[in-house]
Design an enzyme around this catalytic site. Structure first.
Site: not given
Lengths: 429, 429
Positions: A259, A262, A327-328, A361, A420
């Site tokens: 991670q 990145h 996220e993960h 991934d 209506h």
């Protein structure tokens, strides 16, 4: 040095709250620039695209080409290292299979009152896929964004990508060929997003725009949300690894670094119940970093945003994970299922010691486009649903409108909406 | 006079394109005001709420109360006209039944490579529901927004609504009681949205914000999209009625007016294949308008935004409808099913002569919160899914990582991400 916390320390609650609240998103204020770019592309179309592409990418669209031809993508695929081609095709096949099972079912039924009701799902006509240039141009990302669109049944899938000084990325083009992207335009940045949203003489507008990008791209998508559908508001990536002492520290260190490498703003957090194991993982991280071609990025991310959280018992981990809504989430413990049952907020979960996040991934099948920055509290990963929409329908016959119509008349009158009420009352005769 | 077009006229294509592109959304630039309000609420919390509520709503929160108690909602329900209470309860029951069937199924399976994959849906922890004050405070809207949240399993459902000079709307409170809203705060506007997104000392933050509102509310939701989830970007309401000459012109006129009476920016469009029928409907509209308590609004909407489109054959209607991608589409024809099969873009479709759109507004069951302004091209009506999120998961054993891991290593290396590659390779031994 990454942050180190212990849940048994008196200051833990406040320190953990700080970790949860820490904003890693750069506060670049690009909104005014982006507004101007969008307005210019909307007004001047292709001429604006040509100007911006010359200025930002050093590419002359008229001289060097507006599009990458399908043949060029096919050629990139044909000349790919066979092992890589096989890997990309395996990934595509597995992503396709996983997402095919996401296709929603239509509904159509008649209830006791005789009211027929249902819902019908259809694909959007056209989708746009942004693919960044430079370092973040990943073929895996092309597959993960394009295949769900194709599985949904999107008719026209348009890719836009900057080609700095005309240079294309053969891996990205090969992935586009595999995924069945219909057209590839050599434009990028906020100007490409604006072209996809409003259309130009050359580029037909799309209904949904997906794909990662820099701050300009993200802001353009945010500003155009509502004109088109977008995948999500994305921030820096993150992972939480919950690991007991029975793991190999080298494996866990590599997972944290996968991670961290990145981006400097990425975040890796280890939660463990064993101080000795934490030390071993920390040492392994330091040992592995220098061997990485991504060492500088990984080291900065780990030092600035990394954290090791020591807990008295792994039973505490689920509540901490929910606060982070990562996220993960990797659960490298003896009984991952038991822990997973307690977790409510995470983008994707990786169960057991043999499931490194990186398989997700690339090749596992589920989407790697996931909610970041605690958005897993309310958002989901990219799916076939992002490229479809639901039309509900209602059908009443004379008996059914007599059964439920009077209640509608009463409510319409109470709300002060006489037309209506009349539209129903007339059918009651 | 509404616009009148004939598909056989030479200028039709251009005129219809103008109708499709006409923006009915007011270009009020409230974005700067809203940004300032959000920042102040985020920084000063309850004090800012008290200031704004005094200023905009003439209500002193500290003296007059911050909350509407549950008991007050129950009292509003208890003292409601029994016929109205019955209508609201019928509506609630039908909405609940329709949305219960929307609850998504989890997935969990193991494929041929031994890879276990799946997805698990969970509700968000908390949701916020905005209910406007004044004219647009509709109990039906409370039911349509709150019930899907409760069906999804949302733990805390917080309603915010302005109470001008302290005045509450008993119908809205009764609907909140029926729908099971957990708390009701007497705040409105962009300040209420900011409080829901960031929380204050009194008001706990939520994960998703839904509900209609004025330009300030809509802009606040747009700006806070990403901090929280939101339902949609909403614009003025619209209906397209496709009707043949076998209809009662009075019914169709009432259907057109039921949209027009909402707001001067609402739009009602009739598509028919019979010029004589079109004339009769137009005359009926004029005849009915003066009888409405909403006459001024309906007349303005019909004159400014209404349209009658004459086509050579109703077979042309589906393509025209798709261009308009209307929020509501009524198919008052002999074989509505056949026409519906050709339509791709609409929020909700009302099939046959006995299905006025207004039954969908109140009691049919499907949601009345629908995409407007051509957003049905990519967006869906409100559903249980708006209050839930999906967590994907992957579990590999030793054999499975050996089966698909090498492809992940190859792709990670090609993408220049060595820690990704290492995290998998280490597990391959």
């Amino acid at each position: 040095m990454p942050l180190r916390l212990d849940s048994r320390d008196p200051g833990f609650a406040a320190a953990f709250a700080d970790l949860v609240d820490a904003r890693r998103e750069a506060d670049e204020d690009v909104s005014r620039d982006v507004t101007a770019i969008i307005a210019k592309v909307r007004g001047k179309g292709d001429a604006a695209l040509a100007d911006y592409t010359q200025r930002f990418d050093g590419h002359d669209l008229d001289a060097g080409g507006w599009k990458v031809d399908r043949a060029e993508c096919e050629a990139a695929l044909a000349t790919l290292d066979p092992k890589l081609r096989e890997a990309l095709e395996l990934a595509a096949e597995r992503i396709r299979a996983y997402h095919a099972a996401q296709r929603p079912e239509d509904r159509d039924s008649i209830d006791a009152a005789g009211v027929r009701m249902g819902a019908r799902w259809t694909a959007v006509d056209a989708a746009g896929l942004y693919v960044p240039g430079g370092r973040a141009a990943y073929p895996s990302s092309v597959l993960m964004n394009a295949i769900p669109a194709k599985v949904a049944g999107v008719g026209r899938l348009t890719m836009v990508t900057p080609t700095p000084k005309g240079a294309t990325n053969p891996l990205v083009l090969a992935a586009a060929a595999i995924a069945g992207v219909d057209e590839v335009w050599r434009v990028g940045g906020a100007q490409a997003i604006a072209a996809l949203a409003y259309g130009t003489d050359r580029i037909a507008p799309v209904d949904v725009i997906v794909g990662p990008g820099n701050a300009w791209v993200a802001e353009a998508k945010r500003q155009l949300y509502g004109v088109v559908g977008i995948d999500m508001v994305a921030g820096p990536s993150e992972i939480v690894v919950v690991a007991d002492a029975a793991n190999d520290p080298a494996w866990i260190a590599a997972d944290l670094l996968s991670q961290a490498e990145h981006d400097p703003t990425s975040q890796s957090i280890l939660i463990t119940d064993d101080a000795g194991f934490a030390d071993k993982v920390a040492a392994e991280v330091e040992r592995q970093i220098p061997n990485l071609s991504t060492a500088a990025t990984a080291a900065t991310s780990w030092a600035d945003n990394g954290a090791i959280v020591l807990v008295g018992s792994l039973d505490e981990a689920a509540a901490l994970c929910d606060r982070l809504a990562p996220e993960h989430l990797e659960l490298a413990v003896a009984d991952p299922e038991r822990l997973f049952d307690k977790v409510r907020h995470a983008g994707s979960v990786f169960l057991g010691r043999h499931t490194p996040e990186a398989v997700g991934d690339y090749v596992a099948g589920p989407n790697h486009v996931l909610p970041t920055g605690r958005r897993a509290r309310f958002a989901s990963g990219l799916s076939v649903l992002d490229f479809m929409k639901r039309t509900s329908f209602i059908a009443l016959d004379d008996a059914a409108v007599r059964a439920i119509g009077p209640a509608a008349v009463a409510l319409a009158e109470a709300e002060g909406l006489p037309a209506h009420a009349a539209s129903v009352a007339l059918r009651l005769g």
